[in-house]
Design a protein around this motif. Structure first.
Motif, PDB file in Angstrom:
ATOM      1  N   HIS A 278       0.243  -0.849   0.009  1.00  0.00           N
ATOM      2  CA  HIS A 278       0.487   0.501  -0.210  1.00  0.00           C
ATOM      3  C   HIS A 278       0.558   1.378   0.017  1.00  0.00           C
ATOM      4  O   HIS A 278       0.253   2.485   0.021  1.00  0.00           O
ATOM      5  CB  HIS A 278      -1.250   0.092   1.681  1.00  0.00           C
ATOM      6  CG  HIS A 278      -0.532   0.150   2.607  1.00  0.00           C
ATOM      7  ND1 HIS A 278      -0.183  -1.309   3.113  1.00  0.00           N
ATOM      8  CD2 HIS A 278       0.298   0.307   3.568  1.00  0.00           C
ATOM      9  CE1 HIS A 278       0.242  -1.101   4.650  1.00  0.00           C
ATOM     10  NE2 HIS A 278       0.749   0.395   4.512  1.00  0.00           N
ATOM     11  N   GLU A 279       1.960   1.240   0.138  1.00  0.00           N
ATOM     12  CA  GLU A 279       2.792   2.411  -0.143  1.00  0.00           C
ATOM     13  C   GLU A 279       3.832   1.887  -1.132  1.00  0.00           C
ATOM     14  O   GLU A 279       4.446   1.196  -1.178  1.00  0.00           O
ATOM     15  CB  GLU A 279       3.369   2.507   1.502  1.00  0.00           C
ATOM     16  CG  GLU A 279       2.767   2.859   2.933  1.00  0.00           C
ATOM     17  CD  GLU A 279       3.548   3.182   3.514  1.00  0.00           C
ATOM     18  OE1 GLU A 279       4.734   3.794   3.874  1.00  0.00           O
ATOM     19  OE2 GLU A 279       2.796   3.796   4.034  1.00  0.00           O
ATOM     20  N   ALA A 280       3.587   3.572  -2.406  1.00  0.00           N
ATOM     21  CA  ALA A 280       4.923   3.858  -3.117  1.00  0.00           C
ATOM     22  C   ALA A 280       6.254   3.147  -2.816  1.00  0.00           C
ATOM     23  O   ALA A 280       7.056   2.385  -3.402  1.00  0.00           O
ATOM     24  CB  ALA A 280       5.199   4.768  -3.616  1.00  0.00           C
TER      25      ALA A 280
ATOM     26  N   VAL B 190       8.930   6.182 -11.728  1.00  0.00           N
ATOM     27  CA  VAL B 190       8.882   5.673 -12.895  1.00  0.00           C
ATOM     28  C   VAL B 190      10.702   4.798 -12.828  1.00  0.00           C
ATOM     29  O   VAL B 190      11.349   4.208 -12.928  1.00  0.00           O
ATOM     30  CB  VAL B 190       8.366   6.188 -13.636  1.00  0.00           C
ATOM     31  CG1 VAL B 190       8.569   5.119 -14.579  1.00  0.00           C
ATOM     32  CG2 VAL B 190       6.276   5.414 -13.152  1.00  0.00           C
ATOM     33  N   ALA B 191      10.894   6.373 -12.620  1.00  0.00           N
ATOM     34  CA  ALA B 191      12.764   6.005 -13.002  1.00  0.00           C
ATOM     35  C   ALA B 191      13.223   5.191 -11.998  1.00  0.00           C
ATOM     36  O   ALA B 191      14.168   5.059 -12.417  1.00  0.00           O
ATOM     37  CB  ALA B 191      13.044   7.815 -12.841  1.00  0.00           C
TER      38      ALA B 191
ATOM     39  N   VAL C  71       1.543   2.925 -14.322  1.00  0.00           N
ATOM     40  CA  VAL C  71       1.401   3.983 -13.515  1.00  0.00           C
ATOM     41  C   VAL C  71      -0.780   3.842 -13.667  1.00  0.00           C
ATOM     42  O   VAL C  71      -1.100   4.592 -14.780  1.00  0.00           O
ATOM     43  CB  VAL C  71       1.400   4.857 -13.633  1.00  0.00           C
ATOM     44  CG1 VAL C  71       1.244   6.223 -12.676  1.00  0.00           C
ATOM     45  CG2 VAL C  71       3.167   4.506 -13.395  1.00  0.00           C
ATOM     46  N   VAL C  72      -1.729   4.122 -11.878  1.00  0.00           N
ATOM     47  CA  VAL C  72      -3.104   4.655 -12.243  1.00  0.00           C
ATOM     48  C   VAL C  72      -2.310   5.908 -11.595  1.00  0.00           C
ATOM     49  O   VAL C  72      -2.148   5.771 -10.780  1.00  0.00           O
ATOM     50  CB  VAL C  72      -3.297   3.357 -11.165  1.00  0.00           C
ATOM     51  CG1 VAL C  72      -5.249   3.883 -10.902  1.00  0.00           C
ATOM     52  CG2 VAL C  72      -3.392   2.196 -11.774  1.00  0.00           C
ATOM     53  N   GLY C  73      -3.156   7.221 -11.975  1.00  0.00           N
ATOM     54  CA  GLY C  73      -3.542   8.023 -12.056  1.00  0.00           C
ATOM     55  C   GLY C  73      -2.331   8.701 -11.152  1.00  0.00           C
ATOM     56  O   GLY C  73      -1.426   8.878 -11.946  1.00  0.00           O
ATOM     57  N   GLY C  74      -2.896   9.626 -10.480  1.00  0.00           N
ATOM     58  CA  GLY C  74      -0.681  10.585  -9.893  1.00  0.00           C
ATOM     59  C   GLY C  74      -1.157  11.776  -9.987  1.00  0.00           C
ATOM     60  O   GLY C  74      -2.217  12.471 -11.272  1.00  0.00           O
TER      61      GLY C  74
ATOM     62  N   ARG D 269       3.780  13.297 -16.273  1.00  0.00           N
ATOM     63  CA  ARG D 269       4.807  12.783 -17.049  1.00  0.00           C
ATOM     64  C   ARG D 269       5.299  11.426 -16.784  1.00  0.00           C
ATOM     65  O   ARG D 269       5.996  11.459 -15.092  1.00  0.00           O
ATOM     66  CB  ARG D 269       5.696  13.596 -16.978  1.00  0.00           C
ATOM     67  CG  ARG D 269       7.066  13.351 -18.083  1.00  0.00           C
ATOM     68  CD  ARG D 269       8.367  14.380 -17.828  1.00  0.00           C
ATOM     69  NE  ARG D 269       9.439  13.404 -17.700  1.00  0.00           N
ATOM     70  CZ  ARG D 269      10.093  14.092 -19.721  1.00  0.00           C
ATOM     71  NH1 ARG D 269       9.365  15.439 -20.184  1.00  0.00           N
ATOM     72  NH2 ARG D 269      11.228  13.370 -19.445  1.00  0.00           N
ATOM     73  N   THR D 270       5.500  10.358 -17.316  1.00  0.00           N
ATOM     74  CA  THR D 270       5.623   9.238 -16.395  1.00  0.00           C
ATOM     75  C   THR D 270       6.459   8.106 -17.646  1.00  0.00           C
ATOM     76  O   THR D 270       5.772   7.037 -18.150  1.00  0.00           O
ATOM     77  CB  THR D 270       4.665   7.985 -15.816  1.00  0.00           C
ATOM     78  OG1 THR D 270       3.852   7.487 -16.710  1.00  0.00           O
ATOM     79  CG2 THR D 270       4.264   8.494 -14.732  1.00  0.00           C
ATOM     80  N   ASP D 271       7.806   9.409 -18.348  1.00  0.00           N
ATOM     81  CA  ASP D 271       8.525   7.814 -19.521  1.00  0.00           C
ATOM     82  C   ASP D 271       8.846   6.772 -18.681  1.00  0.00           C
ATOM     83  O   ASP D 271       8.958   6.550 -17.646  1.00  0.00           O
ATOM     84  CB  ASP D 271      10.285   9.146 -19.585  1.00  0.00           C
ATOM     85  CG  ASP D 271       9.242   9.801 -20.689  1.00  0.00           C
ATOM     86  OD1 ASP D 271       7.745  10.375 -20.723  1.00  0.00           O
ATOM     87  OD2 ASP D 271      10.354  10.801 -20.285  1.00  0.00           O
ATOM     88  N   GLY D 272       8.544   5.458 -19.435  1.00  0.00           N
ATOM     89  CA  GLY D 272       8.985   4.378 -19.256  1.00  0.00           C
ATOM     90  C   GLY D 272       8.296   3.590 -18.841  1.00  0.00           C
ATOM     91  O   GLY D 272       7.856   2.164 -18.266  1.00  0.00           O
TER      92      GLY D 272
END
Length: 125
Positions: free
Chosen positions: A49-51, A81-82, A95-98, A102-105
């Protein structure tokens, strides 16, 4: 019952015929829904539950797919993501939402999740 207790019974890190997935979601219902969907694809699913946990888990286990529900996460999705891309370059990141777009990759799913969007993203045509 605490929603995360139930989530622990749904998700598990067992053997799978098709691979494994990591689902990180601050919302128990979203996390469980994603885990159940991926389990239907015959993937073993770990649920958190935590990134911040994603990087730790991805250093110790190989995942074919990592789904990150950024919700109202304090870390921008692009940074997460990086970092995960460096740790596990072969993992498909979704990636969901946020808060940032920008989420390259990584691939993106709109929030709130729709079953048709999940099917289009994960199921082979």
């Amino acid at each position: 019952m605490d929603p995360w207790e139930w989530a622990d019974t749904v998700a598990g890190s067992g053997m799978s015929r098709r691979g494994s997935a990591l689902v990180i979601s601050p919302d128990p219902r979203t996390g469980v829904a994603l885990a159940l969907f991926l389990q239907e694809m015959d993937l073993a699913v770990d649920l958190g539950h935590e990134a911040g946990y994603a990087a730790r888990w991805m250093r110790h286990a190989r995942y074919d797919i990592a789904v990150l529900d950024m919700g109202e996460a304090s870390d921008p999705a692009s940074e997460v993501v990086a970092r995960l891309g460096e740790i596990s370059p072969g993992t498909r990141l979704v990636v969901v939402g946020g808060p940032d777009a920008r989420t390259d990759g990584a691939e993106r799913l709109r929030s709130p999740l729709q079953v048709n969007d999940l099917a289009q993203m994960f199921l082979p045509e």
